[in-house]
Design an enzyme around this catalytic site. Structure first.
Site, PDB file in Angstrom:
ATOM      1  N   GLY A   1     -25.237 -50.724 -93.160  1.00  0.00           N
ATOM      2  CA  GLY A   1     -25.970 -51.054 -94.553  1.00  0.00           C
ATOM      3  C   GLY A   1     -27.281 -51.387 -94.362  1.00  0.00           C
ATOM      4  CB  SER A   2     -28.997 -53.486 -96.870  1.00  0.00           C
ATOM      5  OG  SER A   2     -28.689 -52.879 -98.071  1.00  0.00           O
ATOM      6  CB  SER A   3     -28.654 -55.239 -91.628  1.00  0.00           C
ATOM      7  OG  SER A   3     -27.971 -54.184 -91.004  1.00  0.00           O
TER       8      SER A   3
END
Length: 726
Positions: A409-411
């Site tokens: 995801g966005s990490s």
């Protein structure tokens, strides 16, 4: 006319005989001459060579057990030691037959009680064939008669016996004394000449040891000594990562025989067979003693002399801090069990109220992974993996930090922003409109914080609020495109896809971290099309390990230097009384420096700071990690991530939390993966584990007061789910 003279027949025969004798004598003389010349050549020319070979044949590097090197943490705390135990050894004489070995085994078995559970059916069959012919005659009389009369060979008879003698029959014939003798024999018969093997080391009683010592002169080839076993003072902590050593019975593991034999090992050597024990076998293995044997004409040993003493292996010091490791294991267990319990409570509460329109399956909340490292030198300080098994028990899953991969995801958006800089898509501080994207043949795409509006964000704010739209536009820019509504994406994205993946790779995502352990996974990188590329830009496509995510975040904390991760800190010589001398140190190894300006690095770092610490009240914008991290002192920075996934057909979320601290001068970086959490809004609050990780680090390394771990409140969280609060 003179009368011709004729020799008599007798004279002729004498002359022929004399000629033959002369020829024979000449041949004998020539043979003697050849022998003399040959002996002279062997003694004068090759004498030294053969003498050396004779001497060398008496020097044997024996398989006497020597302790492996010990393993310590970075502070000198013992992680893997050795415990000694009494052992009984057997040395096979030269030319010693299996029948002679059986005679010794029968004699030795009266002194020892062996474990017979590992005996195979073939072992028992062979023993029956050699010792119980009358019993075999009852079930195969025809074959026994043919064998006795020479009608079939022994090999043919044996093959027939193997077919007819089953486990039940063998056990009905063989007594406990037979099985005990057989167990002794099986361990002895595998010995090579003049190379001791351990007959028994586990649970040798003082009485057994003493009796054998008293009668050593009567027990051919038997001796006593000490063996060692690996000892783990901290129990199961890091047990898998520390690795396994093969047993005396196992010797070289079957799957590693060729590898180790190529390095000069014997089949019955004990070796490291997994993880650190395998990785640092050359360090930890001891040096066997060298012994000069004297044998008589029959091959029986008549004397021995130790030429070179054996030596224990060198000690390995790790980067791991065992105190931090054990404390963080408690943190991981607390959060994993608490979030599972939170899910169970929410489900139970909703059964009565029925207000929540989400599928929550508590059993899917069963795994958490955590890596903590020093971002400046690559030292791994802690590797934590925990799972809840089918019985509801917590089990260790440390090795999952390098073998299990997940969509994060966005990490990973920091790497996407960096790639945009490098490929001249956007400049530092450039404002981009966050808006829903409508692309032909694709579903509408929007940021979670902004599903239907047009919001201006720069790179720093895009990281803070985790703007998907900004990252999509980076990907479009790599394709050479500006966003227009209902635009069509190209089919040829090979170069752009390479540029994006290469941009992620430079931070350690999707490639080896360099960790000094076998079996590291690098993740899945499937073939890309244009739509996949958009997903990749927001961390919704390729998969990564917790180690890779930690290296990625460390690279930003270290101002763009990607440092090789490692567990080995140094090698020291073995010393029973104190730390040995340093033989080798494992320093900082910079794998690559990311091509970014100081301004670009600073801007991404500022975005990470905002993720944890900023609440823009004027625009009502929060950093996605603000709730859990903003009260930390000293301040920390990082990035959160949530990836959509599936488990058994149900929609779930992988949650990742990455960070470093303190923000101004980082000396720790971490990655947390909570896979397959419920697909709810708001997300299950696993980010509080990251808060507790940093607090625990500050407590141990900065002397801060101990604080209690975060407690989850089902009633409060239920209301947030009900009202859709973010």
């Amino acid at each position: 006319m003179k009368r011709a003279k004729f020799k008599s027949l007798d004279a002729i025969n004498k002359q022929v005989l004399k000629s033959r004798i002369n020829i024979i004598m000449l041949v004998i003389f020539i043979l003697f001459l050849v022998v003399i010349i040959r002996l002279g050549y062997l003694q004068i020319v090759l004498g030294d060579t053969y003498q050396e070979q004779v001497e060398n044949a008496q020097y044997v590097e024996i398989n006497q057990s020597v302790p492996r090197g010990e393993i310590y943490d970075r502070n000198g705390n013992l992680l893997v030691g050795n415990s000694s135990e009494q052992a009984i050894y057997f040395t096979r004489h030269r030319n010693m037959s299996n029948f002679e070995i059986m005679d010794v085994a029968k004699e030795l078995s009266s002194y020892l009680t062996m474990d017979t559970d590992s005996l195979t059916l073939r072992d028992k069959q062979d023993y029956l064939i050699n010792n119980y012919p009358n019993e075999l005659k009852k079930i195969m009389p025809e074959q026994v008669t043919l064998l006795e009369n020479g009608g079939i060979s022994q090999d043919s008879f044996n093959e027939e016996a193997y077919e007819q003698v089953d486990e039940e029959f063998a056990n009905s014939i063989l007594s406990e004394e037979d099985l005990n003798t057989l167990a002794v024999y099986v361990t002895m018969v595998s010995a090579s000449e003049l190379n001791p093997v351990i007959v028994k080391s586990e649970d040798v009683t003082d009485e057994e040891f003493a009796r054998i010592n008293e009668d050593l002169d009567e027990l051919t080839g038997i001796s006593t000594g000490l063996d060692w076993q690996r000892d783990y003072p901290h129990g199961d902590t890091l047990r898998t990562i520390l690795g396994e050593v093969s047993t005396n019975e196992e010797g070289l593991p079957r799957e590693l025989v060729e590898y180790y034999q190529a390095l000069g090992y014997s089949r019955n050597d004990r070796v490291g067979k997994s993880y650190l024990e395998f990785q640092y076998e050359d360090v930890l293995r001891g040096k066997k003693p060298q012994v000069k044997y004297t044998t008589d004409k029959s091959g029986k040993i008549t004397g021995e002399e130790t030429i070179q003493e054996g030596k224990a292996g060198d000690d390995l010091y790790l980067t791991i801090d065992i105190e931090l490791q054990k404390e963080l294991e408690k943190v991981a267990e607390h959060h994993l069990l608490s979030i599972r319990k939170l899910a169970e409570d929410i489900v139970q509460m909703d059964e009565g109220r029925g207000n929540i329109d989400y599928t929550i399956i508590p059993e899917y909340i069963d795994t958490v992974q955590l890596v903590v490292q020093d971002p400046n030198n690559g030292d791994i300080l802690a590797m934590v993996g925990k799972q809840i098994n089918e019985d509801g028990d917590i089990v260790d899953y440390d090795y999952g930090t390098l073998t299990a991969t997940y969509v994060p995801g966005s990490s990973i958006k920091g790497a996407t922003v960096a790639t945009g800089y490098q490929q001249d898509v956007f400049e530092v501080g450039e404002v981009v409109i966050d808006e829903p994207l409508y692309i032909s043949s694709d579903q509408p795409r929007a940021s979670f914080f902004n599903t239907d509006s047009r919001v201006p964000v720069d790179d720093q704010r895009a990281l803070m609020v985790s703007s998907n739209s900004y990252m999509f536009k980076v990907a479009l820019g790599l394709l050479g495109l500006d966003y227009t509504q209902n635009m069509t994406l190209p089919t040829d994205i090979q170069q752009a896809g390479y540029d994006l993946r290469n941009g992620l790779n430079q931070f350690g995502l999707g490639i080896s971290t360099g960790i000094d352990l076998p079996n590291e996974a690098t993740g899945l990188s499937p073939q890309l099309d244009a739509t996949d590329m958009l997903n990749l830009a927001i961390g919704q496509y390729d998969t990564y390990t917790a180690l890779q995510l930690s290296q990625y975040m460390s690279t930003f904390a270290n101002d763009g230097k990607r440092v090789q991760q490692h567990l080995a800190k140094e090698v020291r010589s073995s010393d029973a009384n104190e730390k040995g001398a340093v033989i080798k140190s494992y320093g900082t190894n910079v794998l690559n420096t990311v091509d970014l300006t100081n301004t670009e690095i600073d801007q991404i770092q500022a975005g990470f700071y905002d993720v944890f610490n900023t609440h823009d009240q004027a625009r009502d914008m929060y950093g996605t990690g603000w709730d859990a991290y903003h009260e930390l002192e000293p301040k920390a920075a990082g990035k959160t991530g949530t990836a959509e996934s599936f488990r058994e057909g149900e929609a779930v979320l992988n949650q990742t939390y990455l960070g470093y601290a303190p923000y101004d001068n980082p000396d720790m970086a971490f990655s947390i993966i909570f896979p397959t959490l419920p697909g709810t809004v708001p997300f299950f609050p696993a980010q509080y584990m990251g808060q507790d990780v940093i607090k625990k680090y500050y407590e141990i390394y900065y002397g801060q007061d101990e604080e209690s771990l975060y407690k989850y409140d089902a009633s409060e969280f239920y209301q947030e789910l009900d009202y859709g609060k973010y």
